[in-house]
Design an enzyme around this catalytic site. Structure first.
Site, mmCIF file in Angstrom:
data_model
loop_
_atom_site.group_PDB
_atom_site.id
_atom_site.type_symbol
_atom_site.label_atom_id
_atom_site.label_comp_id
_atom_site.label_asym_id
_atom_site.label_seq_id
_atom_site.Cartn_x
_atom_site.Cartn_y
_atom_site.Cartn_z
ATOM 1 N N GLY A 12 35.306 29.112 11.905
ATOM 2 C CA GLY A 12 36.132 28.441 10.888
ATOM 3 C C GLY A 12 37.596 28.434 11.266
ATOM 4 O O GLY A 12 38.475 28.651 10.441
ATOM 5 N N SER A 14 39.369 25.884 12.471
ATOM 6 C CA SER A 14 40.036 24.580 12.499
ATOM 7 C C SER A 14 41.067 24.434 11.383
ATOM 8 O O SER A 14 41.804 23.451 11.359
ATOM 9 C CB SER A 14 38.999 23.450 12.396
ATOM 10 O OG SER A 14 38.243 23.601 11.213
ATOM 11 N N ASN A 85 34.485 34.046 9.713
ATOM 12 C CA ASN A 85 35.457 33.536 8.739
ATOM 13 C C ASN A 85 35.048 32.213 8.101
ATOM 14 O O ASN A 85 35.417 31.932 6.966
ATOM 15 C CB ASN A 85 36.820 33.378 9.445
ATOM 16 C CG ASN A 85 37.782 32.553 8.626
ATOM 17 O OD1 ASN A 85 38.301 32.999 7.600
ATOM 18 N ND2 ASN A 85 38.015 31.309 9.042
ATOM 19 N N TYR A 150 27.881 30.607 -3.844
ATOM 20 C CA TYR A 150 28.978 31.093 -2.998
ATOM 21 C C TYR A 150 29.187 32.597 -3.238
ATOM 22 O O TYR A 150 29.246 33.387 -2.283
ATOM 23 C CB TYR A 150 30.249 30.304 -3.333
ATOM 24 C CG TYR A 150 31.497 30.757 -2.620
ATOM 25 C CD1 TYR A 150 31.720 30.420 -1.282
ATOM 26 C CD2 TYR A 150 32.470 31.515 -3.274
ATOM 27 C CE1 TYR A 150 32.879 30.828 -0.629
ATOM 28 C CE2 TYR A 150 33.624 31.921 -2.634
ATOM 29 C CZ TYR A 150 33.831 31.577 -1.307
ATOM 30 O OH TYR A 150 34.974 31.982 -0.663
ATOM 31 N N ALA A 151 29.258 32.992 -4.517
ATOM 32 C CA ALA A 151 29.462 34.408 -4.843
ATOM 33 C C ALA A 151 28.265 35.235 -4.357
ATOM 34 O O ALA A 151 28.435 36.339 -3.836
ATOM 35 C CB ALA A 151 29.664 34.576 -6.349
ATOM 36 N N ALA A 153 26.272 34.544 -1.819
ATOM 37 C CA ALA A 153 26.331 34.642 -0.349
ATOM 38 C C ALA A 153 27.368 35.679 0.083
ATOM 39 O O ALA A 153 27.107 36.496 0.971
ATOM 40 C CB ALA A 153 26.675 33.272 0.244
ATOM 41 N N LYS A 154 28.527 35.632 -0.551
ATOM 42 C CA LYS A 154 29.596 36.575 -0.167
ATOM 43 C C LYS A 154 29.232 38.009 -0.569
ATOM 44 O O LYS A 154 29.555 38.959 0.144
ATOM 45 C CB LYS A 154 30.924 36.152 -0.804
ATOM 46 C CG LYS A 154 31.453 34.790 -0.337
ATOM 47 C CD LYS A 154 31.811 34.772 1.137
ATOM 48 C CE LYS A 154 32.686 33.568 1.503
ATOM 49 N NZ LYS A 154 32.992 33.505 2.931
HETATM 50 N N1 LIG Z 1 41.355 30.274 0.493
HETATM 51 C C1 LIG Z 1 40.921 31.160 -0.367
HETATM 52 O O1 LIG Z 1 41.508 31.352 -1.438
HETATM 53 C C2 LIG Z 1 39.705 31.979 -0.099
HETATM 54 C C3 LIG Z 1 39.341 32.924 -1.054
HETATM 55 C C4 LIG Z 1 38.231 33.720 -0.824
HETATM 56 C C5 LIG Z 1 37.521 33.600 0.346
HETATM 57 N N2 LIG Z 1 37.887 32.670 1.267
HETATM 58 C C6 LIG Z 1 37.091 32.564 2.485
HETATM 59 O O2 LIG Z 1 37.927 32.522 3.604
HETATM 60 C C7 LIG Z 1 37.272 31.832 4.662
HETATM 61 C C8 LIG Z 1 38.217 30.804 5.269
HETATM 62 O O3 LIG Z 1 38.513 29.839 4.276
HETATM 63 P P1 LIG Z 1 39.907 29.076 4.205
HETATM 64 O O4 LIG Z 1 40.547 29.455 2.934
HETATM 65 O O5 LIG Z 1 40.671 29.254 5.457
HETATM 66 O O6 LIG Z 1 39.374 27.584 4.012
HETATM 67 P P2 LIG Z 1 39.478 26.285 4.936
HETATM 68 O O7 LIG Z 1 40.878 26.028 5.327
HETATM 69 O O8 LIG Z 1 38.729 25.245 4.187
HETATM 70 O O9 LIG Z 1 38.675 26.698 6.248
HETATM 71 C C9 LIG Z 1 37.278 26.787 6.271
HETATM 72 C C10 LIG Z 1 36.826 26.808 7.709
HETATM 73 O O10 LIG Z 1 35.384 26.936 7.720
HETATM 74 C C11 LIG Z 1 34.861 25.967 8.611
HETATM 75 N N3 LIG Z 1 33.536 25.545 8.197
HETATM 76 C C12 LIG Z 1 33.121 25.114 6.984
HETATM 77 N N4 LIG Z 1 31.847 24.703 7.032
HETATM 78 C C13 LIG Z 1 31.435 24.875 8.327
HETATM 79 C C14 LIG Z 1 30.241 24.610 9.018
HETATM 80 N N5 LIG Z 1 29.175 24.044 8.416
HETATM 81 N N6 LIG Z 1 30.181 24.909 10.333
HETATM 82 C C15 LIG Z 1 31.240 25.440 10.972
HETATM 83 N N7 LIG Z 1 32.411 25.716 10.371
HETATM 84 C C16 LIG Z 1 32.505 25.430 9.058
HETATM 85 C C17 LIG Z 1 35.847 24.800 8.553
HETATM 86 O O11 LIG Z 1 35.790 24.072 9.801
HETATM 87 P P3 LIG Z 1 35.184 22.592 10.002
HETATM 88 O O12 LIG Z 1 35.273 21.886 8.687
HETATM 89 O O13 LIG Z 1 36.041 22.005 11.066
HETATM 90 O O14 LIG Z 1 33.786 22.847 10.474
HETATM 91 C C18 LIG Z 1 37.176 25.516 8.439
HETATM 92 O O15 LIG Z 1 37.672 25.840 9.712
HETATM 93 C C19 LIG Z 1 36.006 31.228 4.053
HETATM 94 O O16 LIG Z 1 34.891 32.020 4.368
HETATM 95 C C20 LIG Z 1 36.267 31.279 2.565
HETATM 96 O O17 LIG Z 1 35.071 31.373 1.830
HETATM 97 C C21 LIG Z 1 38.960 31.845 1.071
#
Ligand SMILES: NC(=O)c1ccc[n+]([C@@H]2O[C@H](COP(=O)([O-])OP(=O)(O)OC[C@H]3O[C@@H](n4cnc5c(N)ncnc54)[C@H](OP(=O)(O)O)[C@@H]3O)[C@@H](O)[C@H]2O)c1
Length: 259
Positions: A12, A14, A85, A150-151, A153-154
């Site tokens: 993740g 990107s 991630n 989602y909850a 899975a986490k």
């Molecule tokens: N932001 C928050 O407030 C928050 C809160 C709690 C937990 N999290 C967790 O933090 C982590 C990172 O999230 P983020 O906030 O940085 O969100 P984000 O900017 O949307 O990044 C999510 C990343 O996951 C990748 N991804 C999603 N589906 C995928 C798939 N099928 N195959 C491969 N890669 C995939 C996306 O890449 P591509 O689309 O290019 O594949 C992207 O790089 C996640 O696990 C999220 O659940 C975030």
């Protein structure tokens, strides 16, 4: 972190937390391998940062994982550190999701990280060295509105990390999970999160991604099992222990669109 410069894998990468992890870690790594579907974005990061390799991988496709990961290991080396991630949510109540949508959320947020762990664990155990850091969510501590699978899975990812940590105590292989609260990333731009209610929550409680990742990176130098970002979100565990109904009220207030 390892005595030598480590090989670090980040899924993740990107956007959001993963891209920022790459930025903060690449100068101190031997090599950072970035995974995501949007290869153009990974390539752009690889041009910008030192020691970075980009790999296109769709974690929703379990057969792609088992085909690509051994090849990546051969090409770029066994990871010292794995950041599981990648993830996504879908801000809709369970009743509005199809079974297939439900399963996809579980696949990307739980089964794919578990599969990657199965790929890297034997090498880490053989070397008595390594660190797996699973990015979970504060949503795992009490399932919010619109976050059922989602909850789940986490929460599964957290339980898996805890078992792994107990099973491999004191041998130099570390396991951590991170529970972010609201971090300002693209996470909230899609999958139904772009509602006025959620956007208000992000504006009010969101933490800059650079700040959140600075805290996550510290786990490499000082491994610990759990990290909440922000730290005071750990209080949710205590509230839940004292009064599950109060915890439910608090979580509902923050997540229900009507409130
Ligand atoms: N932001 C928050 O407030 C928050 C809160 C709690 C937990 N999290 C967790 O933090 C982590 C990172 O999230 P983020 O906030 O940085 O969100 P984000 O900017 O949307 O990044 C999510 C990343 O996951 C990748 N991804 C999603 N589906 C995928 C798939 N099928 N195959 C491969 N890669 C995939 C996306 O890449 P591509 O689309 O290019 O594949 C992207 O790089 C996640 O696990 C999220 O659940 C975030």
């Amino acid at each position: 972190m390892s005595p030598t410069q480590p090989i670090i894998w980040i899924t993740g990468a990107s956007s959001g937390i993963g891209a920022e992890l790459a930025k903060q870690l690449s100068p101190r790594a031997n090599r950072v391998v970035l995974f995501a579907r949007r290869k153009d974005r990974l390539d752009a990061l690889a041009e910008l940062l030192p020691n970075v390799e980009a790999v296109a991988l769709d974690l929703a496709d379990s057969s792609a994982i088992s085909q690509i990961i051994p090849q990546v290991m051969d090409d770029f080396g066994h990871p010292d550190v794995l950041f599981n991630n990648a993830g996504f949510g879908d801000y809709r109540p369970v009743a509005q999701l199809t079974e297939i949508e439900h399963q996809q959320i579980m696949q990307v947020n739980y089964h794919a990280p578990a599969a990657l762990i199965h790929h890297v664990l034997p090498g880490m155990l053989k070397a008595n060295h390594g660190h797996v850091i699973n990015i979970a969510s504060i949503a795992a501590k009490f399932g919010p509105w619109g976050h059922g699978p989602y909850a789940a899975a986490k929460a599964g990812l957290i339980a898996l990390t805890q078992s792994l940590a107990i099973e491999h105590q004191g041998i130099g292989v570390h396991f951590s999970y991170v529970c972010p609260g609201i971090i300002k990333t693209e996470f909230f731009d899609t999958h139904g999160y772009d509602t006025p209610h959620m956007q208000k929550q992000v504006a009010k409680h969101g933490i800059p991604v650079e700040k959140a990742v600075k805290k996550i990176v510290k786990l490499l130098d000082k491994p610990k099992l759990e990290l909440c970002v922000p730290g005071h979100y750990r209080m949710l565990d205590w509230v839940k222990a004292l009064s599950p109904s109060l915890a439910m009220k608090l979580v509902a207030g923050g997540s229900r669109p009507s409130e």
